[in-house]
Design a protein around this motif. Structure first.
Motif, PDB file in Angstrom:
ATOM      1  N   SER A  74       0.841  -1.193   0.000  1.00 59.39           N
ATOM      2  CA  SER A  74       0.000   0.000   0.000  1.00 59.39           C
ATOM      3  C   SER A  74       0.877   1.244   0.000  1.00 59.39           C
ATOM      4  O   SER A  74       1.721   1.420   0.889  1.00 59.39           O
ATOM      5  N   ALA A  75       0.684   2.100  -0.988  1.00 55.84           N
ATOM      6  CA  ALA A  75       1.445   3.345  -1.040  1.00 55.84           C
ATOM      7  C   ALA A  75       1.160   4.207   0.177  1.00 55.84           C
ATOM      8  O   ALA A  75       2.054   4.872   0.710  1.00 55.84           O
ATOM      9  N   ALA A  76      -0.095   4.200   0.645  1.00 58.00           N
ATOM     10  CA  ALA A  76      -0.451   4.990   1.820  1.00 58.00           C
ATOM     11  C   ALA A  76       0.313   4.535   3.055  1.00 58.00           C
ATOM     12  O   ALA A  76       0.646   5.343   3.930  1.00 58.00           O
ATOM     13  N   LEU A  77       0.610   3.250   3.131  1.00 65.49           N
ATOM     14  CA  LEU A  77       1.349   2.720   4.279  1.00 65.49           C
ATOM     15  C   LEU A  77       2.850   2.967   4.157  1.00 65.49           C
ATOM     16  O   LEU A  77       3.506   3.337   5.139  1.00 65.49           O
ATOM     17  N   VAL A  78       3.407   2.736   2.985  1.00 73.64           N
ATOM     18  CA  VAL A  78       4.860   2.819   2.864  1.00 73.64           C
ATOM     19  C   VAL A  78       5.361   4.258   2.743  1.00 73.64           C
ATOM     20  O   VAL A  78       6.505   4.540   3.114  1.00 73.64           O
ATOM     21  N   TRP A  79       4.503   5.172   2.241  1.00 77.59           N
ATOM     22  CA  TRP A  79       5.005   6.520   1.977  1.00 77.59           C
ATOM     23  C   TRP A  79       5.545   7.226   3.222  1.00 77.59           C
ATOM     24  O   TRP A  79       6.647   7.800   3.166  1.00 77.59           O
ATOM     25  N   PRO A  80       4.863   7.238   4.374  1.00 76.54           N
ATOM     26  CA  PRO A  80       5.451   7.915   5.545  1.00 76.54           C
ATOM     27  C   PRO A  80       6.798   7.330   5.946  1.00 76.54           C
ATOM     28  O   PRO A  80       7.690   8.055   6.404  1.00 76.54           O
ATOM     29  N   ARG A  81       6.963   6.016   5.775  1.00 78.59           N
ATOM     30  CA  ARG A  81       8.234   5.367   6.143  1.00 78.59           C
ATOM     31  C   ARG A  81       9.317   5.684   5.118  1.00 78.59           C
ATOM     32  O   ARG A  81      10.478   5.920   5.480  1.00 78.59           O
ATOM     33  N   VAL A  82       8.951   5.703   3.842  1.00 79.18           N
ATOM     34  CA  VAL A  82       9.919   6.075   2.809  1.00 79.18           C
ATOM     35  C   VAL A  82      10.383   7.513   3.017  1.00 79.18           C
ATOM     36  O   VAL A  82      11.563   7.833   2.852  1.00 79.18           O
ATOM     37  N   TRP A  83       9.440   8.376   3.406  1.00 80.72           N
ATOM     38  CA  TRP A  83       9.788   9.786   3.641  1.00 80.72           C
ATOM     39  C   TRP A  83      10.885   9.920   4.694  1.00 80.72           C
ATOM     40  O   TRP A  83      11.776  10.764   4.572  1.00 80.72           O
ATOM     41  N   LEU A  84      10.834   9.078   5.713  1.00 82.81           N
ATOM     42  CA  LEU A  84      11.847   9.138   6.763  1.00 82.81           C
ATOM     43  C   LEU A  84      13.229   8.738   6.258  1.00 82.81           C
ATOM     44  O   LEU A  84      14.238   9.137   6.845  1.00 82.81           O
ATOM     45  N   LEU A  85      13.272   7.966   5.181  1.00 90.01           N
ATOM     46  CA  LEU A  85      14.552   7.515   4.635  1.00 90.01           C
ATOM     47  C   LEU A  85      15.159   8.512   3.647  1.00 90.01           C
ATOM     48  O   LEU A  85      16.330   8.391   3.300  1.00 90.01           O
ATOM     49  N   ARG A 118       3.923  -6.320   7.519  1.00 93.50           N
ATOM     50  CA  ARG A 118       4.626  -5.725   8.651  1.00 93.50           C
ATOM     51  C   ARG A 118       4.041  -4.351   8.996  1.00 93.50           C
ATOM     52  O   ARG A 118       3.816  -4.045  10.173  1.00 93.50           O
ATOM     53  N   LEU A 119       3.780  -3.551   7.978  1.00 94.36           N
ATOM     54  CA  LEU A 119       3.269  -2.194   8.227  1.00 94.36           C
ATOM     55  C   LEU A 119       1.823  -2.202   8.698  1.00 94.36           C
ATOM     56  O   LEU A 119       1.399  -1.298   9.421  1.00 94.36           O
ATOM     57  N   ARG A 120       1.080  -3.205   8.306  1.00 97.13           N
ATOM     58  CA  ARG A 120      -0.313  -3.320   8.776  1.00 97.13           C
ATOM     59  C   ARG A 120      -0.391  -3.931  10.166  1.00 97.13           C
ATOM     60  O   ARG A 120      -1.475  -4.037  10.735  1.00 97.13           O
ATOM     61  N   LYS A 121       0.780  -4.342  10.675  1.00103.31           N
ATOM     62  CA  LYS A 121       0.840  -4.990  11.994  1.00103.31           C
ATOM     63  C   LYS A 121      -0.060  -6.218  12.019  1.00103.31           C
ATOM     64  O   LYS A 121      -0.802  -6.469  12.978  1.00103.31           O
ATOM     65  N   SER A 122       0.023  -6.994  10.916  1.00109.67           N
ATOM     66  CA  SER A 122      -0.871  -8.159  10.785  1.00109.67           C
ATOM     67  C   SER A 122      -0.457  -9.326  11.660  1.00109.67           C
ATOM     68  O   SER A 122      -1.215 -10.260  11.849  1.00109.67           O
ATOM     69  N   GLY A 123       0.758  -9.294  12.132  1.00112.28           N
ATOM     70  CA  GLY A 123       1.222 -10.398  12.958  1.00112.28           C
ATOM     71  C   GLY A 123       1.723 -11.548  12.099  1.00112.28           C
ATOM     72  O   GLY A 123       1.734 -11.477  10.879  1.00112.28           O
ATOM     73  N   GLU A 148      14.796  -3.420   3.636  1.00110.42           N
ATOM     74  CA  GLU A 148      15.998  -3.771   4.391  1.00110.42           C
ATOM     75  C   GLU A 148      15.938  -3.216   5.813  1.00110.42           C
ATOM     76  O   GLU A 148      16.347  -3.876   6.774  1.00110.42           O
ATOM     77  N   ALA A 149      15.407  -1.998   5.940  1.00114.51           N
ATOM     78  CA  ALA A 149      15.301  -1.399   7.275  1.00114.51           C
ATOM     79  C   ALA A 149      14.323  -2.170   8.158  1.00114.51           C
ATOM     80  O   ALA A 149      14.507  -2.248   9.380  1.00114.51           O
ATOM     81  N   LEU A 150      13.311  -2.752   7.528  1.00116.44           N
ATOM     82  CA  LEU A 150      12.312  -3.523   8.280  1.00116.44           C
ATOM     83  C   LEU A 150      12.721  -4.980   8.460  1.00116.44           C
ATOM     84  O   LEU A 150      12.074  -5.721   9.204  1.00116.44           O
TER      85      LEU A 150
END
Length: 263
Positions: free
Chosen positions: A155-166, A257-262, A244-246
């Motif tokens: 999901s772009a909505a999920l990964v974008w905030p994390r990509v922004w930090l990189l 992982r980003l959805r915290k699906s377990g 790689e960071a995750l």
């Protein structure tokens, strides 16, 4: 008046001064002109200059009060213009048609025209990439999510905030600039709306308002396209680094992982 503007420019940020206060003062002047001339004397410059001359001959205290009220009104109008712009943005980005599926099935809809263009080109269109929202801007935003999901299964909505930090500051700057220009274009629709309202009293304001609205719409399309392209490009380039960071590499695993699906 000049002294008041100079003092105001020292006390507020440069962007607020140029993006809010000055356009607001121009709008206040337009409103005063509308009340003074009306439709009957819309282009009577002699009448307008006469009224301005009377104002300038007023006592200094009255001039200061008029200037202070004008600056206050300009600030209020600037804030209101931004609020109207946000409402317009929500309208542009809405997901549902007011007419249900009637408009999407019409021969003039963007979806129908896209299907006919694909037929003429003898290609099979991808259903997810066809227009699905009421506005072009809404579909352009949706396509970022759709294209990233189709390519990487995330999901772009999920990964974008994390990509922004990189991202480095240099990589962030063009994205932030494009987003800021889009925000300015959205606010410009608010200014255009106020000019259209002034047109109720003074018809030249209708022309000004129409031109401002058309400019805002064109800029919004262009800047949103640029912003969406840059966001998608950043995800393309940095998604592997995010994995790689995750500690995961596959797109589906990143999404889980980003959805915290377990597990």
């Amino acid at each position: 008046m000049t002294a008041l503007l100079t003092e105001a420019s020292k006390r507020v940020g440069a962007h607020w001064f140029t993006a809010v206060l000055l356009p607001g003062l121009v709008l206040v002047a337009c409103g005063a002109t509308a009340f003074t001339l009306g439709h009957a004397h819309a282009l009577d410059l002699t009448r307008l200059t006469g009224e301005v001359g009377k104002l300038l001959k007023a006592q200094q205290g009255q001039l200061v009060m008029t200037g202070a009220l004008s600056i206050a009104a300009a600030g209020v109008l600037g804030t209101a213009a931004a609020g109207i712009g946000k409402a317009v943005q929500r309208w542009w980005l809405r997901e549902r048609f007011l007419t249900g599926g009637l408009l999407t099935r019409s021969r003039w809809s963007r979806r129908t025209r896209a299907l006919k263009a694909a037929e003429r080109a003898e290609i099979v269109p991808i259903a997810a990439y066809l227009p699905q929202r009421p506005t072009w801007i809404g579909d352009r935003v949706r396509l970022v999510e759709t294209r990233v999901r189709a390519e990487y299964h995330v999901s772009a909505a999920l990964v974008w905030p994390r990509v922004w930090l990189l991202l480095t500051e240099d990589a962030r700057r063009p994205i932030s600039d494009a987003r800021a220009r889009y925000a300015d274009a959205v606010t410009l629709t608010g200014w255009g709306t106020f000019y259209l309202l002034a047109g109720v009293l003074w018809w030249p304001a209708l022309v000004i308002g129409g031109a401002v609205w058309l400019t805002a719409w064109r800029r919004a399309r262009d800047t949103l396209t640029e912003h969406a392209d840059l966001v998608e490009a950043a995800i393309d380039v940095h998604l592997h680094a995010l994995g790689e960071a995750l500690g995961v590499t596959e797109g589906k695993a990143i999404d889980d992982r980003l959805r915290k699906s377990g597990p």
